[in-house]
Scaffold this motif. Structure first.
Motif, PDB file in Angstrom:
ATOM      1  N   ALA A 154       7.612 -37.918 -27.890  1.00 52.72           N
ATOM      2  CA  ALA A 154       7.394 -36.479 -28.057  1.00 52.72           C
ATOM      3  C   ALA A 154       7.182 -36.119 -29.525  1.00 52.72           C
ATOM      4  N   ALA A 155       7.901 -36.797 -30.419  1.00 53.27           N
ATOM      5  CA  ALA A 155       7.809 -36.481 -31.848  1.00 53.27           C
ATOM      6  C   ALA A 155       6.881 -37.436 -32.596  1.00 53.27           C
ATOM      7  N   GLN A 156       6.370 -38.448 -31.885  1.00 56.63           N
ATOM      8  CA  GLN A 156       5.483 -39.454 -32.479  1.00 56.63           C
ATOM      9  C   GLN A 156       6.115 -40.114 -33.703  1.00 56.63           C
ATOM     10  N   VAL A 157       7.302 -40.669 -33.454  1.00 56.96           N
ATOM     11  CA  VAL A 157       8.051 -41.370 -34.493  1.00 56.96           C
ATOM     12  C   VAL A 157       8.035 -42.866 -34.198  1.00 56.96           C
ATOM     13  N   PRO A 158       7.607 -43.710 -35.144  1.00 50.00           N
ATOM     14  CA  PRO A 158       7.596 -45.161 -34.929  1.00 50.00           C
ATOM     15  C   PRO A 158       9.017 -45.714 -34.793  1.00 50.00           C
TER      16      PRO A 158
END
Length: 480
Positions: A154-158
């Protein structure tokens, strides 16, 4: 937004410590960094600067960043009250009590709060290091997940996946996690690292390469066991490290079933003149105990029943007859009284439970929760200290005429006429070096500790340890 998420192959693989170390390493590189955990389950909470509460692990991570704890750092906190139910704290405030079977329906509504807090934190800082919860391999929870891949996507965090070699099977931990992940979730994982290695690192070279070959994920290093980790506040009561000592003031803390804010004990554990015993269920209170501590609890009446089931009420009475001391903190203070009433069923079924009757006070649970840092002066030693309150309920009775401390000129807590039994709502009092020294001196023990400076030094050492053994530059470069 620049962020990186550390997820684990399971619970208790060292995620909290890895995030704390990375936070301190980033700060030492001059980066404005903050910690974040979308969802935590813990009764070990910290009061925040904005008047809320978050998991104690995130408070330690905030310290690693040089920041005051803020409710945005842990927007969803679950505080277990029973085996199947928990208090739900959202952005620092209690909003509901939920049974485990019903929590899944609540989760989707909580994702908005999680993303809202993450956005605010990201706007205030250059880098956010995120800690997952449990494991992304728990794919049965994925449809409504807000703690691991649900948040990361959802937050596009690796994501970097951490495995714990100390518990064995680390190759299967990491390769198996990839095998069960949905391809979209697996694509969020940018690499792995190995935690808690003991021995010659070269002996795992083949295993490390096998993980890279099987997963296609790059490795960011193998982190040897960090022996000083025990000096940092533990997230779970089972992780409290008590050095093996045979001499010194024998302090026994009862490991209640819903023990809360047990980091009160950490400064005592580090005192060489103190022998601290965390007493588990089924064990009698030792006859050589000098002081018995009843710690905080998320379910005071429930833990009164638990305490009696262990026979600790009988042991406490014998301890008092022998001239022993007793200290109750928060929920433990409430237990020492004559009764605990919960007419509105805030912590469980409505009703009243007889207390231990060691203090002449009675407690009534109320819906108002007190969350604040508190400056107090200890009545017996005259020493000032900074603590914090995180409780519901009001306590009153004749022993309040002999307070444990004074807060803004008003009495706080209670004590018996001889002072051997006392109780207080104030957590964190032993972190104050001067107060702890004065308090221990009343037992004939000389303090040798500098608690806060020790924690700072250990965080610096952890960051240096990670810099020496992990590709910290590569990890920070993943953030986007």
């Amino acid at each position: 937004m620049t962020a990186l998420m550390i997820q684990g192959t399971g619970s208790n693989v060292g995620k909290s410590l890895l995030v704390a170390g990375l936070c301190r390493a980033a700060r030492k590189r001059g980066i404005d960094v903050a910690p974040f955990k979308p969802q935590n389950m813990s009764n070990n909470a910290a009061v925040t600067a904005d008047g809320g509460e978050i998991g104690r692990a995130q408070a330690l991570q905030a310290l690693a960043c040089g920041l005051a704890p803020h409710s945005d750092m842990n927007p969803v906190l679950l505080k277990p009250q029973t085996d199947t139910g928990a208090q739900v704290v959202v952005q620092g405030k209690r909003v509901a009590t939920s049974e485990a079977r019903d929590y899944g329906t609540l989760k989707p509504r909580l994702l908005d709060a999680v993303l809202d807090s993450f956005a605010r934190l990201s706007a205030r800082h250059d880098l956010v290091i995120v800690e997952g919860a449990g494991s992304p391999a728990e794919i049965n929870l994925r449809p409504r997940d807000i703690a691991n891949m649900g948040f990361a996507c959802a937050a596009q965090v690796p994501v970097v996946l951490a495995g714990d070699i100390d518990r064995g099977g680390v190759i299967a931990q990491i390769v198996g996690t990839q095998a069960v992940l949905d391809p979209g979730d697996a694509a969020m994982v940018k690499g792995f690292l190995i935690n808690r290695f003991r021995g010659d690192l070269r002996l795992f070279d083949d295993g490390y390469r096998m993980i890279e070959a099987r997963t296609g994920w790059p490795g960011f290093g193998t982190l040897p066991w960090f022996p000083e980790a025990w000096k940092l506040p533990a997230e779970d009561a089972v992780d409290i490290h008590t050095p093996r000592r045979t001499e010194g003031l024998h302090v026994v803390c009862l490991a209640l079933s819903r023990i809360a804010n047990f980091d009160d004990l950490d400064p005592l554990a580090q005192e060489p003149g103190v022998r601290l015993t965390i007493l588990g269920p089924g064990r009698a209170i030792p006859g050589d105990a000098d002081l018995v501590i009843l710690p905080g609890s998320k379910s005071t009446r429930g833990d009164l029943a638990f305490l009696r089931a262990q026979g600790w009420d009988v042991d406490l009475a014998a301890h008092v007859r022998r001239g022993g001391h007793v200290l109750g903190i928060c929920g433990g203070y409430q237990m020492l009284g004559r009764s605990v009433a919960d007419p509105d069923g805030i912590e469980g079924p409505p009703g009243t439970t007889p207390g231990l009757g060691l203090l002449e006070i009675d407690t009534v649970m109320t819906s108002d929760k007190r969350l604040t840092e508190t400056r107090a002066t200890h009545a017996a030693t005259g020493r000032a200290f900074l603590g914090y309150e995180i409780h519901i309920g009001r306590s009153d009775g004749p022993d309040r005429a002999r307070p444990f401390a004074h807060v803004a000129g008003e009495p706080e807590g209670a004590a018996t006429p001889n002072g051997r039994i006392a109780g207080s709502y104030l957590h964190g009092m032993f972190r104050d070096d001067a107060f702890r020294a004065a308090w221990l001196n009343s037992f004939g023990v000389q303090s040798a500790g500098r608690y806060d400076s020790t924690v700072e030094a250990v965080l610096d050492g952890l960051a240096d340890h990670m810099e020496a053994h992990l590709d910290v530059t590569g990890l920070l470069a993943l953030a986007r």
